[in-house]
Design an enzyme around this catalytic site. Structure first.
Site, PDB file in Angstrom:
ATOM      1  N   SER A  83       0.825   3.886  -3.169  1.00  0.00           N
ATOM      2  CA  SER A  83       0.885   5.493  -3.059  1.00  0.00           C
ATOM      3  C   SER A  83       1.756   6.392  -3.524  1.00  0.00           C
ATOM      4  O   SER A  83       1.698   7.403  -4.020  1.00  0.00           O
ATOM      5  CB  SER A  83       0.260   5.794  -1.390  1.00  0.00           C
ATOM      6  N   VAL A 117       0.779  -1.301   0.017  1.00  0.00           N
ATOM      7  CA  VAL A 117       0.120   0.107  -0.166  1.00  0.00           C
ATOM      8  C   VAL A 117       0.696   1.135   0.080  1.00  0.00           C
ATOM      9  O   VAL A 117       0.753   2.183  -0.782  1.00  0.00           O
ATOM     10  CB  VAL A 117      -1.079  -0.257   1.136  1.00  0.00           C
ATOM     11  N   TYR A 118       1.886   1.227   0.996  1.00  0.00           N
ATOM     12  CA  TYR A 118       2.808   2.288   0.755  1.00  0.00           C
ATOM     13  C   TYR A 118       3.390   2.588  -0.520  1.00  0.00           C
ATOM     14  O   TYR A 118       3.370   3.611  -0.914  1.00  0.00           O
ATOM     15  CB  TYR A 118       3.766   2.063   1.858  1.00  0.00           C
ATOM     16  N   VAL A 119       3.931   1.691  -1.076  1.00  0.00           N
ATOM     17  CA  VAL A 119       4.435   1.825  -2.545  1.00  0.00           C
ATOM     18  C   VAL A 119       3.707   2.036  -3.336  1.00  0.00           C
ATOM     19  O   VAL A 119       3.900   2.988  -4.435  1.00  0.00           O
ATOM     20  CB  VAL A 119       5.592   0.579  -2.799  1.00  0.00           C
TER      21      VAL A 119
END
Length: 246
Positions: A157, A153-155
């Site tokens: 975004s 999810v972080y990557v």
């Protein structure tokens, strides 16, 4: 060096870590800096005090960049204080690492709201208010070039941020404004080291050519270059700053 003398910079998430180092480096090069923070004013005011003690000029402005109305407030505060905006550093971000099965809707929404939505609508405000010849520096991650479990999810975004910079480059070009993305590798900050064991950190350090974590000053130097006149022929690019990790 005061090659940014007469410039005004907004740095989101500037009260700690990479953002703090960037703010202090920009101020040391002559820029007036808006220190954005989301909740706790104490670290932000400490950054302002350090900048002023070194002969610079800065103010702290509270704004939650996940909310468009507060982004608008941030830009208006900068204009009210200094009358112009020349540099925008979209540094604010959060990272929640979980296996896919454990990711909640709240985890997803929060990371995209701050990392992607916040960056996008700050760029929109820059289009409205930034001086000609301005500089926008967004933030991604070098992990986007790897396969790290729990970072999906972080990557994701941050991948959106890279595409914003690429696709918006021509929209900003008529005003001579450049827009680029800096993608650090692992950096020795609270955001990165929280929850990691010494063994995990050592394994990550060993992935780059120098066997260490990056430091905030390693990233800030690249941002300082992208904020300067010397970077005028670079736009729509993602620059990985990671010691050769990827």
């Amino acid at each position: 060096m005061n090659h940014l003398s007469g410039k005004v910079a907004i740095v989101t998430g500037a009260s700690r870590g990479i953002g703090r180092e960037i703010a202090e480096r920009l101020a040391g090069s002559g820029a007036k800096v808006i220190i954005n923070f989301a909740s706790n004013p104490v670290p932000a005011e400490e950054v302002v005090a350090r900048i002023k003690a070194n002969g610079g000029e800065a103010i702290a402005v509270r704004a939650d960049v996940s909310r468009v109305a507060e982004i608008e407030k941030l830009f208006l505060a900068a204009l009210e204080a200094y009358g112009q905006i020349d540099i925008l550093v979209n540094n604010a971000g959060i990272m929640v690492t979980k296996p896919l099965a454990a990711v909640t809707e709240e985890d997803y929404d929060q990371q995209f709201a701050i990392n992607a939505k916040g960056t996008f609508f700050a760029c929109q405000q820059a289009l409205k208010h930034m001086n000609k010849g301005g500089r926008i520096i967004n933030f991604s991650t070098s992990v986007a070039g790897m396969m790290f479990p729990t970072y999906s999810v972080y990557v994701g975004s941050k991948g959106a941020v890279e595409q914003f910079s690429r696709q918006l480059a021509k929209e900003f070009s008529p005003a001579g404004i450049t827009i680029n993305t800096v993608a650090p590798g692992p950096v020795n900050t609270e955001l990165f080291t929280a929850g990691k064991s010494e063994q995990q950190i050592q394994a990550i350090q060993n992935l780059n050519a120098f066997g260490r974590l990056g430091e905030p000053e390693d990233i800030a130097g690249v941002v300082l270059f992208l904020a300067s006149e010397e970077s005028r022929w670079i736009t729509g690019q993602t620059i990985r700053v990671n010691g050769g990790m990827v």
